[in-house]
Design an enzyme around this catalytic site. Structure first.
Site, short mmCIF file in Angstrom:
data_model
loop_
_atom_site.label_atom_id
_atom_site.label_comp_id
_atom_site.label_asym_id
_atom_site.label_seq_id
_atom_site.Cartn_x
_atom_site.Cartn_y
_atom_site.Cartn_z
N LYS A 112 32.28 29.62 16.15
CA LYS A 112 31.21 30.15 17.00
C LYS A 112 31.61 29.99 18.44
O LYS A 112 32.34 29.06 18.80
CB LYS A 112 29.91 29.37 16.76
N ASN A 232 17.99 42.39 17.46
CA ASN A 232 18.66 43.22 16.45
C ASN A 232 18.18 42.90 15.03
O ASN A 232 17.81 43.82 14.28
CB ASN A 232 20.18 43.00 16.58
N ALA A 233 18.14 41.62 14.67
CA ALA A 233 17.79 41.26 13.29
C ALA A 233 16.30 41.50 13.03
O ALA A 233 15.92 42.15 12.05
CB ALA A 233 18.16 39.80 13.03
N1 GLU Z 1 26.50 36.08 14.62
C1 GLU Z 1 26.33 36.52 13.27
C2 GLU Z 1 26.06 35.33 12.36
O1 GLU Z 1 25.59 34.31 12.80
C3 GLU Z 1 27.47 37.41 12.80
C4 GLU Z 1 28.82 36.77 12.77
C5 GLU Z 1 29.96 37.72 12.48
O2 GLU Z 1 29.71 38.89 12.21
O3 GLU Z 1 31.10 37.26 12.54
O4 GLU Z 1 26.23 35.41 11.17
#
Ligand code: GLU
Length: 425
Positions: A112, A232-233
């Protein structure tokens, strides 16, 4: 105990459950000492990011990239731009990515990134310069076979495009597979923009098939849903659920929420938000706070914004019988355990929001093959992946007599453990 310590503490709990259940069956003496590896991120990077602001002064931002594990494949995970980003949060989110990718069985580890800032205070030009500065700072530790960033809270396809462009300039060639969640014009996948919500919806329908009779649209109308968060979500989930015939009664954004027991027309709510800047003050709906939304009398609650929004103190006020965790970590661990005891079914983040990283994986496969799929193919493969994962977690839940989060972690820990064992330490 900080958030990261809370997160990794789950590992000991899961290993103890597996050991107990397995040794009852086989009398085998199981050790899990190799899991210690997963308590420590492989690499933690903190970078200082100089940016010339529009008024000419120099500002230094702080950014992070935590590469938690690459046992099962390259590091993978989003980048978050938010004022509350700190190392502890990024470490927890990176750990959850390792668990998430293992839960749904895609060949990635977990990572992350984040930059501490309020993106709403920056102009487009400042955001671009900041993103390029961050890309230069981490260019040597990312790459299509090493670590593949993606969007997260307050980061967009445009930001991914700048990252891809800057990285490609450094390498002297086009490298679309260095990042996912890109605009389709430069190698993004169809369906990636709605993937987190769509994946969560597939998981929810699979679970509902197991616990209720959903044979008619009238049954769907009877199912009320409240969604916290309209990014978005949250927005896409509210729209998909509404279009499928469910009764979405409440939604919210950072300014507050709205509630109408009869259901909201999500398209109209979007038009209202686009013209007024928020969902609040929507005609024929009552304004409520984000906290009030969480305790509404609904069947399904969908926290789709931030972590830690449901705490132990709120547990007795929660009326939903299902919580679909579209955000990462929205229910605190102690609250999650207390809700499970009250028979509230929590569909955990590592499954519920894994549609995003799953279509990121599809995007990366398309980039490396340079062969692009139709939207129908992306959707069908996402549905298959989400259904498989949900069914396996459901079976594991029944077999070990645990809640769904514990079952998802059992599935993930077993996959990670096998990978560590065959690779060796
Ligand atoms: N940020 C999103 C998550 O927490 C997507 C991560 C990604 O697509 O690599 O799952």
């Amino acid at each position: 105990m900080n958030q990261y310590e809370h997160a990794i503490n789950q590992l000991d709990k899961i290993c103890a459950i597996i050991k107990k259940t397995e040794s009852e069956d086989s009398e085998a003496e199981l050790t899990y000492h190799e899991m210690e590896i997963l308590k420590h991120p492989n690499r933690v990077t903190e970078v200082s990011l100089p940016v010339i602001m529009d008024d000419g002064h120099l500002k230094i931002f702080t950014g992070y990239r935590v590469q938690h594990s690459n046992i099962r494949g390259p590091y993978k995970g989003g980048i978050r731009f938010h004022p509350q980003v700190d190392l502890n949060e990024v470490k927890s989110l990176a750990f959850w990515m390792t668990i998430k990718c293992a839960t749904v069985d895609i060949p990635y580890g977990g990572a992350k990134g984040g930059i501490t800032l309020d993106p709403k205070q920056l102009s487009l030009g400042e955001l671009e310069r900041l993103t390029r500065s961050y890309t230069r700072a981490i260019a040597n530790i990312i790459g299509p076979e090493v670590d593949i960033p993606a969007p997260d809270v307050y980061t967009t396809p445009q930001i991914m495009a700048w990252l891809m462009d800057e990285y490609s300039k450094i390498r002297g060639k086009n490298v679309p597979a260095v990042v996912t969640g890109k605009p389709v014009e430069i190698g993004g996948s169809l369906g990636r923009d709605t993937a987190t919500a769509q994946g969560g919806f597939f998981v929810l329908e699979e679970v509902l098939k197991k616990i209720s009779n959903l044979s008619s649209d009238q049954n769907k109308k009877d199912i009320s849903i409240a969604v916290q968060g309209f990014g978005n979500a949250g927005y896409n989930f509210a729209k998909i659920a509404h279009d499928a015939g469910y009764r979405v009664v409440a939604v919210s954004d950072s300014k507050g929420g709205i509630y109408n027991e009869e259901g909201l027309d999500i398209e109209k709510v979007v038009e209202h938000k686009n013209s007024s800047g928020s969902v609040i003050n929507f005609p024929n709906a009552k304004n409520i706070s984000n906290e009030e939304l969480l305790v509404l009398p609904v069947k399904i609650l969908v926290p789709a914004a931030f972590e830690n929004v449901i705490s132990l103190e709120m547990v007795n006020d929660i009326k939903a019988s299902i919580i679909l965790e579209l955000a990462n970590g929205p229910v605190k661990i102690d609250a999650s355990e207390a809700l499970a005891e009250k028979d509230v079914l929590i569909i955990p983040d590592v499954l519920a929001n894994a549609g995003g990283v799953t279509v990121s994986y599809f995007e990366w496969v398309q980039n490396t093959r340079q062969y692009y799929w139709e939207l129908e193919k992306v959707r069908a493969r996402l549905k298959e992946k989400m259904a498989q994962a949900t069914n396996l977690i459901w079976e594991t839940k029944e077999r070990y007599k645990v809640d769904m989060r514990t079952a998802a972690y059992i599935v993930a820990v077993e996959r990670l453990r096998k990978a560590i064992k065959v690779r060796g330490i």
